[in-house]
Design an enzyme around this catalytic site. Structure first.
Site, PDB file in Angstrom:
ATOM      1  N   ASP A  53      29.734  36.967  32.678  1.00 46.32           N
ATOM      2  CA  ASP A  53      30.399  36.600  33.928  1.00 46.32           C
ATOM      3  C   ASP A  53      29.795  35.285  34.433  1.00 46.32           C
ATOM      4  O   ASP A  53      28.579  35.089  34.409  1.00 46.32           O
ATOM      5  CB  ASP A  53      30.216  37.706  34.978  1.00 46.32           C
ATOM      6  CG  ASP A  53      31.180  37.554  36.139  1.00 46.32           C
ATOM      7  OD1 ASP A  53      32.079  38.398  36.283  1.00 46.32           O
ATOM      8  OD2 ASP A  53      31.034  36.573  36.911  1.00 46.32           O
ATOM      9  N   ILE A  54      30.640  34.382  34.881  1.00 46.33           N
ATOM     10  CA  ILE A  54      30.192  33.057  35.309  1.00 46.33           C
ATOM     11  C   ILE A  54      29.380  33.130  36.606  1.00 46.33           C
ATOM     12  O   ILE A  54      28.614  32.217  36.913  1.00 46.33           O
ATOM     13  CB  ILE A  54      31.417  32.123  35.464  1.00 46.33           C
ATOM     14  CG1 ILE A  54      31.007  30.669  35.316  1.00 46.33           C
ATOM     15  CG2 ILE A  54      32.158  32.358  36.767  1.00 46.33           C
ATOM     16  CD1 ILE A  54      32.188  29.734  35.098  1.00 46.33           C
ATOM     17  N   GLY A  68      39.096  43.837  45.281  1.00 49.45           N
ATOM     18  CA  GLY A  68      38.272  42.722  44.824  1.00 49.45           C
ATOM     19  C   GLY A  68      38.707  42.126  43.500  1.00 49.45           C
ATOM     20  O   GLY A  68      38.020  41.256  42.968  1.00 49.45           O
ATOM     21  N   GLN A  69      39.856  42.594  42.955  1.00 49.79           N
ATOM     22  CA  GLN A  69      40.313  41.985  41.703  1.00 49.79           C
ATOM     23  C   GLN A  69      40.803  40.570  41.978  1.00 49.79           C
ATOM     24  O   GLN A  69      41.617  40.342  42.890  1.00 49.79           O
ATOM     25  CB  GLN A  69      41.437  42.821  41.064  1.00 49.79           C
ATOM     26  CG  GLN A  69      41.798  42.314  39.671  1.00 49.79           C
ATOM     27  CD  GLN A  69      42.870  43.152  38.978  1.00 49.79           C
ATOM     28  OE1 GLN A  69      43.438  44.084  39.566  1.00 49.79           O
ATOM     29  NE2 GLN A  69      43.162  42.806  37.733  1.00 49.79           N
ATOM     30  N   HIS A  98      40.074  43.875  32.663  1.00 47.79           N
ATOM     31  CA  HIS A  98      38.696  43.635  32.249  1.00 47.79           C
ATOM     32  C   HIS A  98      37.808  44.709  32.851  1.00 47.79           C
ATOM     33  O   HIS A  98      38.102  45.243  33.915  1.00 47.79           O
ATOM     34  CB  HIS A  98      38.204  42.247  32.694  1.00 47.79           C
ATOM     35  CG  HIS A  98      38.331  41.993  34.165  1.00 47.79           C
ATOM     36  ND1 HIS A  98      39.510  41.596  34.753  1.00 47.79           N
ATOM     37  CD2 HIS A  98      37.431  42.103  35.170  1.00 47.79           C
ATOM     38  CE1 HIS A  98      39.323  41.450  36.063  1.00 47.79           C
ATOM     39  NE2 HIS A  98      38.074  41.761  36.339  1.00 47.79           N
TER      40      HIS A  98
END
Ligand code: AMP
Ligand code: ZN
Length: 119
Positions: free
Chosen positions: A35-36, A98-99, A105
């Site tokens: 995750d970035i 919160g998507q 994913h």
């Protein structure tokens, strides 16, 4: 058509190699990358290469890929050495939950104590 790449989808672009990602595992049908904006010492996303807007839509259409996604999430946890300490799998579904990326994913989160509140 269901499952087809979407031109406006960030994760489809990562699957296509158009946007770089730190890939940690790959199968014919799934991709796992960091995750970035990590929320824990280990924070990896596992995605199907096919496009579905969320996990439930994926599961309704592609049961085998859904199972593979969970197997891969477990393999990521093993690779990250967070099985013993424990890890959390999260499928945010819907903007209200919160998507932000509407390509299915699962978040694999671990490496720190997890708050018992499911928020
Ligand atoms: P969600 O909020 O469940 O839709 O999760 C989307 C996740 O994708 C967030 O945790 C973001 O930090 C992460 N993300 C966004 N852009 C990228 C990117 N280019 N590479 C890796 N992760 C990303
Ligand atoms: Zn997509």
């Amino acid at each position: 058509m269901a499952g087809e790449p979407q031109s406006d989808c960030l994760f489809c672009k990562i699957v296509a190699g158009e946007i770089p990602a730190t890939v940690v595992r790959e199968t014919e049908r799934t991709l796992a990358f960091r995750d970035i904006s990590p929320k824990a010492p280990s924070h990896v996303l596992v995605i199907p290469k096919v496009h579905y807007p969320n996990a439930a839509a994926l599961a309704a259409a592609e049961s085998e890929i859904t199972a593979e996604l969970l197997v891969e999430a477990g393999e990521v946890a093993a690779d990250e050495k967070i099985v013993e300490s424990g890890y959390r799998l999260i499928f945010n579904t819907g903007a209200g939950a919160g998507q932000t990326i509407f390509h299915a994913h699962v978040h694999v989160l671990g490496g720190r104590p997890m708050n018992e509140n499911m928020v």
